[in-house]
Design an enzyme around this catalytic site. Sequence first.
Site, PDB file in Angstrom:
ATOM      1  N   CYS A  53       0.839  -1.194   0.000  1.00 53.76           N
ATOM      2  CA  CYS A  53       0.000   0.000   0.000  1.00 53.76           C
ATOM      3  C   CYS A  53       0.875   1.244   0.000  1.00 53.76           C
ATOM      4  O   CYS A  53       1.864   1.322   0.733  1.00 53.76           O
ATOM      5  CB  CYS A  53      -0.922  -0.003   1.215  1.00 53.76           C
ATOM      6  SG  CYS A  53      -2.033  -1.432   1.274  1.00 53.76           S
ATOM      7  N   ARG A 169      -4.134   0.953  -2.282  1.00 52.05           N
ATOM      8  CA  ARG A 169      -3.985  -0.363  -1.666  1.00 52.05           C
ATOM      9  C   ARG A 169      -3.688  -1.378  -2.765  1.00 52.05           C
ATOM     10  O   ARG A 169      -4.595  -1.933  -3.390  1.00 52.05           O
ATOM     11  CB  ARG A 169      -5.231  -0.740  -0.863  1.00 52.05           C
ATOM     12  CG  ARG A 169      -5.480   0.222   0.296  1.00 52.05           C
ATOM     13  CD  ARG A 169      -6.489  -0.323   1.276  1.00 52.05           C
ATOM     14  NE  ARG A 169      -6.011  -1.522   1.954  1.00 52.05           N
ATOM     15  CZ  ARG A 169      -5.226  -1.538   3.027  1.00 52.05           C
ATOM     16  NH1 ARG A 169      -4.805  -0.391   3.548  1.00 52.05           N
ATOM     17  NH2 ARG A 169      -4.844  -2.676   3.570  1.00 52.05           N
ATOM     18  N   ASP A 309       2.345   1.976  18.261  1.00 53.09           N
ATOM     19  CA  ASP A 309       2.727   1.485  16.941  1.00 53.09           C
ATOM     20  C   ASP A 309       3.331   2.588  16.079  1.00 53.09           C
ATOM     21  O   ASP A 309       4.156   2.323  15.204  1.00 53.09           O
ATOM     22  CB  ASP A 309       1.500   0.887  16.240  1.00 53.09           C
ATOM     23  CG  ASP A 309       1.901  -0.017  15.083  1.00 53.09           C
ATOM     24  OD1 ASP A 309       3.019  -0.554  15.114  1.00 53.09           O
ATOM     25  OD2 ASP A 309       1.082  -0.184  14.167  1.00 53.09           O
ATOM     26  N   CYS A 349      -6.131  24.932  22.345  1.00 51.82           N
ATOM     27  CA  CYS A 349      -6.858  23.687  22.598  1.00 51.82           C
ATOM     28  C   CYS A 349      -7.623  23.759  23.912  1.00 51.82           C
ATOM     29  O   CYS A 349      -8.784  23.348  23.996  1.00 51.82           O
ATOM     30  CB  CYS A 349      -5.901  22.502  22.634  1.00 51.82           C
ATOM     31  SG  CYS A 349      -5.119  22.109  21.057  1.00 51.82           S
ATOM     32  N   CYS A 352     -10.962  25.395  23.700  1.00 47.80           N
ATOM     33  CA  CYS A 352     -11.850  24.902  22.642  1.00 47.80           C
ATOM     34  C   CYS A 352     -13.138  24.330  23.233  1.00 47.80           C
ATOM     35  O   CYS A 352     -13.114  23.640  24.255  1.00 47.80           O
ATOM     36  CB  CYS A 352     -11.138  23.838  21.823  1.00 47.80           C
ATOM     37  SG  CYS A 352     -12.128  23.147  20.485  1.00 47.80           S
TER      38      CYS A 352
END
Length: 411
Positions: A53, A169, A309, A349, A352
């Site tokens: 991919c 892909r 990961d 942030c 927000c």
Amino acid sequence: MIVEVPVGVLLHLIMVLRIISVPGFIILQCINLPDMAFQIFVKPVGGVCNLRCDYCYYRDDTSSLPVTGGNVMADNLLETYIAAHLAEEEDDTVLFSWHGGEPLLAGIEFYKRVVEIQNRVNRDHKRIINGIQTNGTLLTDLWGRFLKENSFIAGLSVDGPLQLHNLFRKSASGTGSFNRVMKGWDVLKRWDIPYEILCVVNSANVKYPAEIYRFFTGEGARHITFLPLVERIQGSVVSERSVDPVLLGRFLSEIFDIWKREHSDRVRIQIFDEAIGAFLGQEHSLCIFRPVCGGVPVIEFDGNYYPCDHYALPDFLYGNILTDSLHSLLSGERQLKFGAAKAELPHYCRECNVLEMCNGGCPRNRFIRTPAGEEGLNYLCEGYKIIFNHILPFARSVAAISRSRGGRQMV
């Protein structure tokens, strides 16, 4: 503003919103899992895959992981991990998540050993659930029978109908993988294996929200996760394949409107569950939206342990399960520090109105500046603000019904 939504639909949502989910894998609510403090991605063949991919981050030259070869997790390491995971999980239900690369490349005999070891070392008779994330191209009826007989659940990667899926892909020869993926999808349906669809939203398919959603639901999908593609090149520059944040927000908003109108009582979409769940006073189950991350570490085929990961890099190698206890890795100083760093947010942030729905998003995407010039804003911020504000009226309706029936207050 409160929107008109059938009370039955709202009550259904309140009942089913408690799910366990991680990016790239959603654990179906029908399994009725409890909240878990951690979830481990185990990669029995590392980053090895039979597809190529275009956007696969294991092909990045900065990765420390192999993308070719036949490495498969050894039996002694497999048993060490399974025993440690069972001992570490305090609940009566234990979830094992098998990822890749393409985890089916480990072979069906590997997973037969997985099940045999689990049954043998499970002295406390805990309920074991195995989930496997796959591109689907290797699924056959042999696999279907095995997965069904051993109560596996599956995640299937599909980026939409043929033309959109095949853009990025591809097989090793450069041809599209769609037809082979659909055969794999048929296997999951034929053997009645619980599954979710994982769709990477990129610069091409983001233009076709209705077509993609109707394709998935038309094929019978009832659990869908949309993952935005962000490929950082340098600084704040991203690849041409990366999704535009504004278009992402519009993409999800259009799908939300169709879902709310037609499928909200029978289709689960991860990001919608997360947003509505926040208004029900529920803790986020998806790690990218939690205030603190680090609860989804990775164990490679060689036993190496990484906090995430997307951080499986030399600087983030925290240990190895053959030499370090799983408990010490999960609760070690470096893992805890990695997770706590997520709470460091720009003022933009913290002010927000949808902060509780987002909590700054995944740290790996915090590489742009706020309007005031602060560093650390998420590249997807504008898109998140669009979709979460779009969901707000509906979420308030769900929360109001919940409160009227003695539920928790909304966040």
